[in-house]
Design a protein around this motif. Structure first.
Motif, PDB file in Angstrom:
ATOM      1  N   HIS A   1       0.828  -1.224   0.000  1.00 31.85           N
ATOM      2  CA  HIS A   1       0.000   0.000   0.000  1.00 31.85           C
ATOM      3  C   HIS A   1       0.850   1.257   0.000  1.00 31.85           C
TER       4      HIS A   1
ATOM      5  N   ASP B   1       6.031   0.958   7.182  1.00 33.25           N
ATOM      6  CA  ASP B   1       4.610   0.721   6.885  1.00 33.25           C
ATOM      7  C   ASP B   1       4.114   1.803   5.921  1.00 33.25           C
ATOM      8  N   ASP B   2       4.151   1.588   4.630  1.00 36.76           N
ATOM      9  CA  ASP B   2       4.526   0.345   4.003  1.00 36.76           C
ATOM     10  C   ASP B   2       5.519   0.634   2.881  1.00 36.76           C
TER      11      ASP B   2
ATOM     12  N   GLU C   1      -4.919   2.013   2.409  1.00 40.87           N
ATOM     13  CA  GLU C   1      -5.121   0.770   3.174  1.00 40.87           C
ATOM     14  C   GLU C   1      -5.445   1.115   4.622  1.00 40.87           C
ATOM     15  N   GLU C   2      -4.739   2.104   5.146  1.00 37.46           N
ATOM     16  CA  GLU C   2      -4.762   2.345   6.593  1.00 37.46           C
ATOM     17  C   GLU C   2      -6.125   2.757   7.131  1.00 37.46           C
TER      18      GLU C   2
ATOM     19  N   ASP D   1       3.274  -6.178   3.442  1.00 42.23           N
ATOM     20  CA  ASP D   1       2.840  -5.094   4.333  1.00 42.23           C
ATOM     21  C   ASP D   1       3.081  -5.518   5.775  1.00 42.23           C
TER      22      ASP D   1
HETATM   23 ZN    ZN Z   1       0.533  -1.252   6.378  1.00 39.42          ZN
END
Ligand code: ZN
Length: 464
Positions: A268, A280-281, A314-315, A342
């Motif tokens: 992501h 991340d990430d 994504e988060e 991830d």
């Molecule tokens: Zn992540």
């Protein structure tokens, strides 16, 4: 655990095995992944959904994929929520006065301008809170004091994240004014860990913040002293109108009869706003790009298409994952394998999978090529890859490079997620493993089969 092999599946050709070994060894010398994550984190930095950094990351990704020479580089539009954390002050006011290091959870509402000051009610778990009545909870700030376990598997995270996602819902049902949680993280430094939370539409929206572990200790000490304990919160967090972002995609087109089959390598592109999104990430983004780049530069065109997908947001709600599944609904069955990176930048220690019975032999073949990287063979029940969720429930086989998470949750979702936390050698090993898996998946005569579609799990805070 060793899985049984399927005697019907064919072994890899000597040529494919040899090519894969060359990719693996090249990656271990210098995969090029570290330069990619350095560029993303230094030149773009934080990139939470809807922010200027998010837009810059989309441009960065298109330019990066184009400059490497991938085909069909494009952005696919994704509408994302846009939340701004504003400012936050959290102060213990009684029995002694102390400013506490805290961060708003992603998506939290702010407080009224004058803030909220109320007595603290401490619990250690959601189930403890569920057993309490409105009379006990109403009018309090609920402090959920759960200590996340540090494990190589990262297995302490799901219980901690469950509290982060749902604590305020259970508290609001009982009339709490706000929640303060001990961070869903293992840092012993004085950083608070952010992360997503959900509002139950039927309940009042109350502010939700996380304290650093050290500051949660201060609050716990105050409560346990037996003295009445009060806390004051002031936050200007708010939602802005939805914004536009993109899933960014690049491909190595297949040249075989099965060129319309897709091997998906995902990560992501977004990050939380506090740190630089290195582990991340950024690490995952760099590893999947570098793995595909190694295959591209090998000169051996794959039989199937290798598609790199850098997912938006994504988060904070998996917007990109949902948009991708919708946009590609007509070709879901052509996705023969998905792999998402991830899980930070620790070394890979285990290859797990979720493939059809008929595909287990192919996983064994891949594992044989990965064993020299100190990678063990895992079981076939992986659910890895948040962005792969909609494709996985539709039956797409997945491979998982399980990384050592012992230190990942020291930095995850904190201001300290910066480039110096990445060991380039570990990133090379991750990239090597992905390159081998992708190369085999894209070129093997057999495939991983297809799994029966399953019901998508529904996100709810109703029960434990
Ligand atoms: Zn992540």
């Amino acid at each position: 655990m060793i899985m049984p092999t399927n005697a019907n599946a064919r072994d890899l050709s000597d040529e494919l095995r040899a090519e894969s070994v060359v990719l693996r060894e090249k990656a271990l010398v210098d995969s090029g992944a570290f330069e990619i994550v350095a560029s993303l984190t230094m030149e773009v930095g934080p990139r939470s959904a809807g922010s200027a950094g998010d837009a810059a990351a989309v441009l960065w990704a298109k330019e990066m994929l184009s400059s490497i020479g991938f085909a069909n580089v494009r952005g696919e539009a994704v509408t994302v929520p846009h939340w701004d954390r504003g400012t936050l002050d959290v102060r213990l006011t009684t029995p002694f006065s102390r400013l506490l290091v805290a961060t708003s959870l992603g998506g939290s509402t702010g407080t009224p301008e004058g803030g909220i000051e109320a007595p603290v009610l401490r619990v250690e778990s959601l189930s403890e809170l569920r057993q309490m009545t409105s009379e006990e909870v109403s009018g309090h700030v609920v402090f959920i004091d759960h200590v996340m376990a540090r494990l190589k598997s990262g297995g302490g995270y799901s219980a901690a994240a469950r509290i982060r996602v749902c604590g305020h819902v259970v508290a609001a049902e009982r009339g709490a004014l706000a929640t303060v949680i001990r961070s869903a993280g293992t840092s012993t430094h004085r950083f608070a860990h952010t992360g997503s939370m959900l509002y139950d539409l039927t309940e009042a929206r109350i502010p939700a913040v996380a304290l650093s572990n050290a500051d949660a200790d201060i609050l716990a000490h105050a409560v346990q002293s037996g003295e009445p304990t009060s806390i004051r919160l002031r936050s200007s967090a708010r939602y802005l109108p939805d914004a536009q972002s993109s899933n960014v995609i690049g491909e190595i087109p297949g040249q075989g009869a099965n060129a319309d089959e897709i091997v998906l390598l995902g990560a992501h592109l977004d990050s939380w706003d506090l740190g630089m999104g290195a582990i991340d990430d950024g690490a995952g983004v760099a590893a999947v790009i570098a793995a595909a780049k190694l295959i591209l530069n090998s000169g051996n065109r794959p039989s199937r298409t290798i598609r790199v997908v850098l997912f938006a947001n994504e988060e904070f709600g998996l917007s990109g994952a949902k948009a991708y599944a919708l946009e590609h609904s007509g070709e879901l069955n052509q996705h023969v394998m998905g792999l998402e990176a991830d899980s930070g930048a620790g070394p890979v220690w285990l290859l797990a999978s979720r493939v059809a019975e008929s595909g287990l032999n192919l996983v064994d073949q891949i594992h044989a090529l990965l064993a020299p990287l100190n990678i063990e063979r895992g079981d076939n029940s992986s659910t890895n890859g948040a962005d792969l969720g909609p494709l996985r429930v539709a039956g797409m086989p997945i491979l998982e490079m399980r990384q050592d998470n012992t230190e990942y949750f020291d930095y995850h979702h904190t201001i300290d997620d910066t480039l110096d936390k990445i060991d380039p050698k570990n990133l090379d090993q991750l990239t090597a493993a992905i390159a081998v898996a992708a190369n085999v998946a894209a070129n093997a005569d057999g495939d991983f089969g297809r799994l029966a579609p399953v019901q998508a799990p529904t996100a709810t805070c109703v029960a434990d």
